[in-house]
Design an enzyme around this catalytic site. Structure first.
Site, PDB file in Angstrom:
ATOM      1  N   TYR A 145       0.824  -1.215   0.000  1.00 29.99           N
ATOM      2  CA  TYR A 145       0.000   0.000   0.000  1.00 29.99           C
ATOM      3  C   TYR A 145       0.855   1.261   0.000  1.00 29.99           C
ATOM      4  O   TYR A 145       0.422   2.309  -0.454  1.00 29.99           O
ATOM      5  CB  TYR A 145      -0.906   0.040   1.237  1.00 29.99           C
ATOM      6  CG  TYR A 145      -2.246  -0.608   1.055  1.00 29.99           C
ATOM      7  CD1 TYR A 145      -2.354  -1.895   0.537  1.00 29.99           C
ATOM      8  CD2 TYR A 145      -3.418   0.051   1.411  1.00 29.99           C
ATOM      9  CE1 TYR A 145      -3.586  -2.496   0.389  1.00 29.99           C
ATOM     10  CE2 TYR A 145      -4.654  -0.551   1.271  1.00 29.99           C
ATOM     11  CZ  TYR A 145      -4.733  -1.820   0.758  1.00 29.99           C
ATOM     12  OH  TYR A 145      -5.962  -2.405   0.621  1.00 29.99           O
ATOM     13  N   LYS A 196       3.209 -15.299   1.696  1.00 31.62           N
ATOM     14  CA  LYS A 196       3.374 -15.980   0.406  1.00 31.62           C
ATOM     15  C   LYS A 196       4.862 -16.251   0.268  1.00 31.62           C
ATOM     16  O   LYS A 196       5.528 -15.816  -0.679  1.00 31.62           O
ATOM     17  CB  LYS A 196       2.810 -15.102  -0.725  1.00 31.62           C
ATOM     18  CG  LYS A 196       2.723 -15.781  -2.077  1.00 31.62           C
ATOM     19  CD  LYS A 196       1.661 -16.867  -2.152  1.00 31.62           C
ATOM     20  CE  LYS A 196       1.761 -17.599  -3.493  1.00 31.62           C
ATOM     21  NZ  LYS A 196       0.870 -18.782  -3.563  1.00 31.62           N
ATOM     22  N   ASP A 228      -2.989 -18.198  -0.161  1.00 36.09           N
ATOM     23  CA  ASP A 228      -4.009 -18.886  -0.970  1.00 36.09           C
ATOM     24  C   ASP A 228      -4.673 -19.996  -0.148  1.00 36.09           C
ATOM     25  O   ASP A 228      -5.895 -20.152  -0.142  1.00 36.09           O
ATOM     26  CB  ASP A 228      -3.422 -19.414  -2.290  1.00 36.09           C
ATOM     27  CG  ASP A 228      -2.109 -20.176  -2.116  1.00 36.09           C
ATOM     28  OD1 ASP A 228      -1.524 -20.161  -1.009  1.00 36.09           O
ATOM     29  OD2 ASP A 228      -1.656 -20.806  -3.099  1.00 36.09           O
ATOM     30  N   ASP A 252      -6.295  -6.938   3.990  1.00 37.58           N
ATOM     31  CA  ASP A 252      -7.458  -6.266   3.396  1.00 37.58           C
ATOM     32  C   ASP A 252      -8.417  -7.308   2.827  1.00 37.58           C
ATOM     33  O   ASP A 252      -9.627  -7.282   3.083  1.00 37.58           O
ATOM     34  CB  ASP A 252      -6.967  -5.321   2.290  1.00 37.58           C
ATOM     35  CG  ASP A 252      -8.112  -4.609   1.584  1.00 37.58           C
ATOM     36  OD1 ASP A 252      -9.027  -4.134   2.279  1.00 37.58           O
ATOM     37  OD2 ASP A 252      -8.093  -4.541   0.337  1.00 37.58           O
ATOM     38  N   ASP A 256     -12.163  -8.988   4.679  1.00 46.10           N
ATOM     39  CA  ASP A 256     -13.495  -8.955   4.038  1.00 46.10           C
ATOM     40  C   ASP A 256     -14.080 -10.358   3.973  1.00 46.10           C
ATOM     41  O   ASP A 256     -15.259 -10.580   4.248  1.00 46.10           O
ATOM     42  CB  ASP A 256     -13.403  -8.407   2.601  1.00 46.10           C
ATOM     43  CG  ASP A 256     -13.690  -6.905   2.532  1.00 46.10           C
ATOM     44  OD1 ASP A 256     -13.438  -6.215   3.533  1.00 46.10           O
ATOM     45  OD2 ASP A 256     -14.169  -6.438   1.478  1.00 46.10           O
TER      46      ASP A 256
END
Ligand code: IPM
Ligand code: MG
Length: 362
Positions: A145, A196, A228, A252, A256
């Site tokens: 970000y 990751k 993942d 983020d 959600d």
């Protein structure tokens, strides 16, 4: 009752449904302020699209000064189609990223809790989600970000190219890791660090530092998961998680996803904390421009964010508990806004939901 030192709370209603839901949370704060003699002083400010309209920028200097002077901040939501075409350097979201970064709010706590009363509202089977209580600890002021270089430019061949940088320093990783381990100690003692590390160097370092930090917390069980797989496990068997700690972008997305396991993002509060636990509190959902102004938005995530603020930044646990219990009580009464409506429930609007909470509190 003894007099407390005055505490300043900055209220940033923002855009879309922001002003409606914050309006209800402010009434709740005023009631507990009087009832528990908290000595809270409220002040309002501008952030997001409304700030662009009034001043030309999404995060005016005046708001920064107000935020710095406050003991805690309560935010509604920012953004909407009205500002979609605007230059990307002054989009409403830049205001949110600006306040997070300038106040050093690196630690984002996003709980995903299933209220037993709402088990039917989840799209997953009740046995998969009943009793769900996860805390996502998302790093909020670093990672892709904020990484440099970033931009959109042209290659030597004249083709356009967009790029961002995924970068974390060791101290940034340690800082968010500590928050996650400390949080796990107050909960069920498990941290799953999501990365990751099979592909991205920045997260190879992340995994190494988390492993090292874990040695300081022998009482906390640390595991690692690729992002993942974590996305898959969250819908397959979400109750395996206690605290999930991850970087800005993965956090983020996963927050959600986790929120939806509980049936409604309209129920979930969040806290963004600096190193001294000063914080900005906001619902986990966005500004929902499609339903703005209709009086149908669920104010409970914002009201619960106010409760989180009382607990984490203002050390006012009694008032926080009173609010949380009031939310449970109105759900028991069968009150439901449209987003959590199930058969047989009384469907109410934003204001009625707020008033029901006030009634329980007073
Ligand atoms: C969130 C939001 C923000 C983010 C946007 C509005 C900039 O999605 O708080 O999760 O990406 O962090
Ligand atoms: Mg988001």
């Amino acid at each position: 009752m003894s007099e407390r030192k005055t505490k300043k709370v900055l209220i940033l209603p923002g855009d879309g449904i922001g002003p409606e839901i914050v309006g209800e949370a402010v009434k709740v704060l005023e009631v507990v302020n009087a009832k528990f003699n908290l000595g809270i002083e409220l002040e309002e400010g501008l952030l997001g699209g409304c700030a662009i309209d009034a001043t030309g920028v999404p995060f005016p200097d005046e708001t920064l000064a107000q935020a710095q002077a406050a003991d805690a901040i309560l935010l509604g939501a920012v953004g909407g189609p009205k500002w979609d075409e605007i230059d990307r350097s002054i989009r409403p979201e830049k205001g949110l990223l600006g306040i997070r970064s300038q106040l050093g709010l690196f630690g984002n706590l996003r709980p995903a809790i299933l209220y037993p009363q709402l088990a039917d509202a989840s799209s997953l089977k009740p046995e998969v989600v009943s009793g769900l209580d996860i805390l996502i600890v998302r790093e909020l002021t670093g990672g892709i970000y904020f990484g440099e270089p970033r931009g959109i430019d042209k290659t030597e061949d004249g083709e356009r190219r967009g790029y961002n940088t995924y970068v974390y320093t060791e101290s940034e990783i340690r800082r968010i890791g500590k928050l996650a381990f400390e949080s796990a100690r107050k909960r069920n003692g498990k941290v799953c660090s999501v990365d990751k590390a099979n592909v991205l160097e920045a997260t190879m370092l992340w995994r190494e530092i988390m492993t090292d930090l874990g040695k300081d917390y022998p009482d906390v069980e640390l595991s690692h998961m690729y992002v993942d797989n974590a996305a898959m496990q969250l819908v397959r068997a979400p109750k395996q998680f206690d605290v999930i700690v991850t970087g800005n972008m993965f956090g983020d997305i996963l927050s959600d996803q986790a929120s939806m396991l509980t049936g409604s993002i309209g129920m979930l509060p969040s806290a963004s904390l600096d190193i001294n636990a000063k914080g900005l509190y906001e619902p986990s959902h966005g500004s929902a421009p499609d339903i703005a102004g209709q009086g149908v938005a669920n104010p409970l995530a914002t009201i619960l964010s106010a409760a989180m603020m009382l607990r984490y930044s203002l050390d006012m646990n009694e008032a926080a508990e009173a609010i949380e219990q009031a939310v449970g009580a109105v759900l028991d009464q069968g009150m439901r806004t449209a987003d959590i409506a199930t058969e047989g429930a009384t469907q109410v609007g934003t204001r009625e939901m707020g008033e029901a909470i006030l009634l329980v509190l007073s």
